[in-house]
Design a protein around this motif. Structure first.
Motif, PDB file in Angstrom:
ATOM      1  N   UNK A 147      12.410   4.642  -1.131  1.00  0.00           N
ATOM      2  CA  UNK A 147      12.366   4.762  -2.582  1.00  0.00           C
ATOM      3  C   UNK A 147      12.377   6.241  -2.940  1.00  0.00           C
ATOM      4  N   UNK A 148      13.408   6.656  -3.656  1.00  0.00           N
ATOM      5  CA  UNK A 148      13.472   8.020  -4.171  1.00  0.00           C
ATOM      6  C   UNK A 148      12.935   7.990  -5.596  1.00  0.00           C
ATOM      7  N   UNK A 149      11.766   8.563  -5.771  1.00  0.00           N
ATOM      8  CA  UNK A 149      11.057   8.524  -7.052  1.00  0.00           C
ATOM      9  C   UNK A 149      11.207   9.880  -7.736  1.00  0.00           C
ATOM     10  N   UNK A 150      11.930   9.893  -8.867  1.00  0.00           N
ATOM     11  CA  UNK A 150      12.134  11.144  -9.615  1.00  0.00           C
ATOM     12  C   UNK A 150      11.502  11.075 -10.998  1.00  0.00           C
ATOM     13  N   UNK A 161       0.844  -1.190   0.000  1.00  0.00           N
ATOM     14  CA  UNK A 161       0.000   0.000   0.000  1.00  0.00           C
ATOM     15  C   UNK A 161       0.879   1.240   0.000  1.00  0.00           C
ATOM     16  N   UNK A 162       0.443   2.261  -0.745  1.00  0.00           N
ATOM     17  CA  UNK A 162       1.163   3.530  -0.775  1.00  0.00           C
ATOM     18  C   UNK A 162       0.259   4.606  -0.191  1.00  0.00           C
ATOM     19  N   UNK A 203       4.582   8.559   2.050  1.00  0.00           N
ATOM     20  CA  UNK A 203       5.321   9.729   1.577  1.00  0.00           C
ATOM     21  C   UNK A 203       5.888  10.486   2.769  1.00  0.00           C
ATOM     22  N   UNK A 204       7.186  10.788   2.714  1.00  0.00           N
ATOM     23  CA  UNK A 204       7.850  11.546   3.775  1.00  0.00           C
ATOM     24  C   UNK A 204       8.623  12.699   3.149  1.00  0.00           C
ATOM     25  N   UNK A 205       9.165  13.562   3.990  1.00  0.00           N
ATOM     26  CA  UNK A 205       9.926  14.710   3.501  1.00  0.00           C
ATOM     27  C   UNK A 205      11.103  14.226   2.649  1.00  0.00           C
ATOM     28  N   UNK A 206      11.301  14.874   1.500  1.00  0.00           N
ATOM     29  CA  UNK A 206      12.400  14.497   0.602  1.00  0.00           C
ATOM     30  C   UNK A 206      13.686  15.059   1.180  1.00  0.00           C
ATOM     31  N   UNK A 207      14.254  14.310   2.115  1.00  0.00           N
ATOM     32  CA  UNK A 207      15.435  14.765   2.839  1.00  0.00           C
ATOM     33  C   UNK A 207      16.110  13.575   3.487  1.00  0.00           C
ATOM     34  N   UNK A 208      17.423  13.697   3.691  1.00  0.00           N
ATOM     35  CA  UNK A 208      18.134  12.651   4.413  1.00  0.00           C
ATOM     36  C   UNK A 208      17.617  12.508   5.841  1.00  0.00           C
ATOM     37  N   UNK A 209      16.983  13.541   6.369  1.00  0.00           N
ATOM     38  CA  UNK A 209      16.455  13.490   7.729  1.00  0.00           C
ATOM     39  C   UNK A 209      15.362  12.427   7.871  1.00  0.00           C
ATOM     40  N   UNK A 253       9.525   7.749  -0.553  1.00  0.00           N
ATOM     41  CA  UNK A 253       8.617   6.798   0.090  1.00  0.00           C
ATOM     42  C   UNK A 253       9.371   5.995   1.142  1.00  0.00           C
ATOM     43  N   UNK A 254       8.823   5.971   2.347  1.00  0.00           N
ATOM     44  CA  UNK A 254       9.373   5.186   3.452  1.00  0.00           C
ATOM     45  C   UNK A 254       8.678   3.828   3.439  1.00  0.00           C
TER      46      UNK A 254
END
Length: 892
Positions: A199-202, A147-148, A184-190, A172-173
């Motif tokens: 998953x880094x979706x670009x 699930x997303x 979906x989480x903040x697009x950051x290394x944090x 995506x975590x």
């Protein structure tokens, strides 16, 4: 014993807000749209499959198939799943899903639509309330790849999934081994941590970063999710790469992509976070409540605690079954008022609030006759309407019961695994047997002339060998006498391991407790199974020799007959069976009035095993005085009308077992198939009459050792008061018998052999998984990927196969990443996406594909889905038949 509980719940459950109560809002809304009901459901299909709607401006708006599995946190959804059952009939489930930021109005609207959809579909569906992050196993089973959870909702734009749109940038975590969720989480290394996968979706590229502490199964699940996104949202045109956390230097090109978007990776990331504790699959604190109205309030009155029986449910009422807060189920009697039935879902929610249970508590609502498998499993006995008697169940001493005579055809059993599973017979019992007894904690071979004679003071090992598909198969039964010592029982298990090792782990191991012998065990002794209450069969041993011994004979043929010693008193008799009474001077064959001719024949046959003396036939009611004297005098015994006491049928249930928390826990796998058997796990299949423990090849040793204890714990604490001596069958991956595989819809015996074993190797271009179908997306055989960093030219890989796929030109992504790909190559050939082969002219085929042999470029799964047969069976067909199948599939 706790006292009976009765309490009431005020009607307005939403009084804490200044707005009208949820019930009032629902009542007004229900009236408003009652006239529009036909329009609301005009798009509802009654065909098997999955349908999803979201609530948009108080209306049900269909979600396109490519959006299945994506859920906006600010929305509520209605999910309808119709399943075509084996034989005939359908089962229907309606779920309403509540996003964590959805409004009360949306939740109320969804609940009303669910109730009306239930009525529209005839009142037979099971209704489920699902809360984001706490979805039921059944709900999750619809979305095999996960699930997303997406931020926003209808207010942020009603575009759930736009196919072939590449203007995407999100992180995506991913969490979970069996049931995967991606948030979906903040697009950051944090946002990263060392234990999970991200998953880094670009858009045109998806980079999977595996936390150093994530495991193999989690990585595989994340790969499937990435492929699912590619196929459903990007039309199969996004590229995937994998970075192993902690070894980023091995993937410089992919790290260039990540640092371009996220910046430089910090020296330290957050530590791993604990996964959510798996739900306890069963809770042995079960209470049943009667629910009714009284002066405008909802009254909940306790009826009973476990074990529950079906006769507690009255058709004119509604009930709540509470599994100590782990789940709440509402049962609607078919003669309950329409108002009561409509209010069932609201009542469950009100009950949860009154009991201060978490809002995420699972809720199921079902009608009489449409009960879920989980609900039935909470009852000690459950009989379906019109249920007929099955085959040779295990009976306890003293019960009045009939054993049906069934002839077994070995060819039919092999051709129909489902029949083998239902009858608990792997074959017709014509194989070879070898029997050992535990003597001084060691194995001692038993004289074949005494095979079938078991003593309650002993433990035995019985090895049964038979042929299946020209291969030798083995079943190892461990028979435990009721009076055997703990050391002997332990030695029996230890020696079973030794025998198992001699046969390279091939035997299926079955624990058999005295008196609970399974059907196949009875059959292999050909009607000569004789069980003595105590004593030992060891040579030279002196056994107690009472003046009279009484044996109860059950069975109608060589396939289902045994004689069990019972106390030698008149009260042990019953009118429907055959009994053998052996004294020092005579052997009586007593025929009860309710036994039939077949039972009498088997009684006479087994009497020859017990005694070589002449037998005196005694008809019930005509017993000589010395017969009663031998039994200690005449006394009342069971002489009622014949009853059916066969264990009722229950749907099989599959669980993933885990002892990782120090306490035995199980996670149920709903609507299961063979792919749900995890190679790294121990799985428990409960068919009610038997318990199967399936051990994957990669299961850890600790879980494997604990498997037996786990199964016994499962039975001991089952809320329905299960028999703790239910047979437990221990099997290993690759050695499954028909009685196990027959419970699965389609079983592929070659699934785990050769190329089909899943692997994940370290590195960006080493990701593979067996072929799959993404839900709502195209069939695909996932390729291997290599993503090239900024400023580097793509280098197409060279596949080790006759075909060379075309390399796409550089693709522009939000981070200006160039991407190249190579197809999956395995063994003798390269798998090609079926869409590139079906109904394609030779000039349009990928380079190197032989237009006359398109089927050679399909994965095994694609091959079976398109041609309807396995590759092996296909090549056995005549050429004209092969061409006919290829033509229908668009490959000719």
């Amino acid at each position: 014993m706790e006292s009976r509980i009765e309490f009431s719940i005020e009607r307005s459950w939403s009084r804490e807000t200044s707005r009208p109560s949820l019930h009032q809002t629902q009542h007004q809304f229900s009236r408003m749209m009652s006239d529009d009901k036909p329009d609301a459901f005009r798009n509802v299909s009654r065909k098997p499959g999955l349908q999803i709607w979201t609530i948009n401006n108080m209306q049900m708006a269909p979600v396109p198939a490519q959006g299945f599995g994506n859920f906006f946190e600010g929305d509520c959804y209605i999910v309808l799943y119709i399943k075509q059952n084996r034989g005939s009939g359908q089962s229907i489930d309606i779920h309403y899903w509540i996003g964590k930021t959805s409004s009360q109005d949306e939740q109320g609207s969804a609940a009303i639509y669910v109730t009306q959809l239930d009525e529209f579909l005839g009142g037979s569906p099971v209704q489920h309330r699902e809360v984001q992050g706490c979805e039921s196993p059944r709900f999750r089973s619809y979305f095999k790849n996960g699930l997303i959870y997406k931020k926003g909702g209808v207010a942020s734009g009603f575009h759930h999934v736009d196919t072939n749109v590449y203007n995407v940038l999100r992180l995506l975590h991913v969490k979970g081994r069996k049931h995967v969720t991606a948030t979906e989480v903040e697009v950051s290394w944090n946002s990263f941590n060392n234990g999970d996968i991200f998953l880094l979706d670009v858009g045109k590229a998806i980079v999977q970063w595996n936390g150093p502490q994530s495991n193999r199964r989690e990585k595989l699940k994340a790969v499937l999710l990435a492929q699912d996104i590619r196929d459903r949202e990007r039309g199969g045109r996004a590229q995937i790469g994998v970075v192993e956390g902690g070894d980023e230097r091995d993937s410089p090109e992919l790290m260039n992509v990540m640092t371009t978007v996220l910046g430089q990776k910090p020296a330290q990331l957050k530590p791993a976070t604990a996964d959510d504790q798996p739900n306890l699959a069963q809770n042995n604190s079960v209470r049943l409540y009667h629910v009714f109205e009284n002066s405008g309030n909802l009254v909940v009155q306790e009826v009973a605690t476990q074990p529950l029986t079906q006769d507690l449910l009255r058709s004119g009422d509604c009930y709540i079954l509470d599994q100590k807060g782990s789940s709440v189920m509402v049962w609607k009697g078919k003669h309950a008022s329409q108002e009561e039935r409509r209010e069932a879902l609201n009542r469950a929610v009100g009950y949860i609030k009154a009991k201060n249970y978490p809002p995420s508590t699972s809720v199921e609502v079902m009608s009489e006759g449409g009960e879920s498998a989980m609900f039935k499993h909470l009852f000690k006995s459950w009989r379906e309407k019109g249920q007929t008697q099955g085959l040779g169940a295990t009976y306890s001493v003293g019960k009045i019961a009939k054993v049906e005579q069934v002839k077994f055809n070995v060819m039919e059993l092999h051709a129909r695994p489902d029949l083998a599973a239902q009858q608990r017979m792997v074959d017709d019992a014509s194989g070879d047997i070898k029997v050992w007894r535990i003597e001084n904690l060691e194995l001692a071979e038993v004289d074949p002339s005494t095979y079938g004679q078991f003593y309650g003071g002993d433990c035995y090992l019985v090895l049964y060998s038979y042929q299946r598909s020209h291969q030798l198969q083995h079943i190892l039964y461990m028979w435990q006498g009721r009076h055997a010592t703990t050391d002997e029982i332990t030695a029996c298990a230890y020696q079973a391991v030794n025998i198992d090792n001699k046969y390279n782990g091939a035997p299926v191991q079955v624990r058999v407790v005295m008196g609970k012998e399974p059907r196949h065990f009875l059959a292999i002794f050909k009607g000569k199974l004789l069980i003595f209450e105590g004593g030992t069969g060891r040579p030279g041993a002196v056994n107690p020799n009472p003046a009279a011994r009484l044996f109860q004979v059950r069975g109608t043929s060589e396939m289902n007959t045994k004689a069990t010693e019972v106390p030698s008193r008149a009260s042990s008799l019953n009118t429907n069976d055959v009994f053998l009474l052996k004294t020092d001077h005579k052997c009586y064959l007593w025929y009860g009035k309710g036994c039939n001719g077949d039972e009498r024949v088997m009684g006479r046959a087994i009497s020859d095993v017990l005694s070589r003396q002449d037998k005196q036939v005694v008809m019930e009611g005509q017993e000589p005085a010395e017969f009663w004297v031998a039994l200690g005098g005449k006394a009342p015994y069971a002489s009622d009308k014949r009853l059916q006491t066969e264990e009722p049928r229950h749907s099989p249930r599959l669980f993933e077992c885990s002892n990782q928390t120090g306490q035995f826990r199980m996670t149920e796998v709903d609507d299961f198939d063979q792919s749900d058997l995890d190679e790294e796990d121990v799985m428990l299949l409960d068919t009610w009459e038997e318990i199967f423990l399936w051990v994957g090849k990669l299961a850890n040793q600790a879980e494997t050792k604990e498997a037996w204890n786990s199964a016994q714990e499962y039975l001991r604490f089952h809320p329905a008061g299960r028999d703790p001596d239910t047979p437990i069958i221990f099997i290993k991956q690759g050695y499954e018998p028909l009685t196990f595989t027959g419970w699965f819809n389609a079983w592929d015996p070659h699934k785990w052999s050769g190329l089909n074993i899943t692997t994940v190797d370290k590195g960006p271009s080493r990701v593979s998984e067996g072929s799959y179908r993404a839900p709502g997306g195209p069939m695909s055989s996932p390729p291997l990927y290599r993503v090239h960093g900024i400023g580097q030219s793509p280098k197409p890989s060279t596949p080790s196969s006759p075909s060379t796929p075309r390399t796409p030109t550089s693709l522009r992504t939000p981070s200006s990443v160039s991407v190249a790909w190579s197809s999956q190559s395995s063994g003798s050939g390269t798998y090609v996406n079926p869409k590139l082969l079906i109904n394609q002219d030779p000039s349009d085929l990928p380079d190197g594909v032989d237009p006359t042999q398109k089927e050679d470029y399909l994965s095994d799964v694609d091959f079976e889905n398109l041609l309807g047969t396995t590759r092996l069976d296909f090549h056995r067909l005549p050429k004209w038949r092969q061409n006919d199948l290829k033509k229908k599939a668009g490959l000719f």
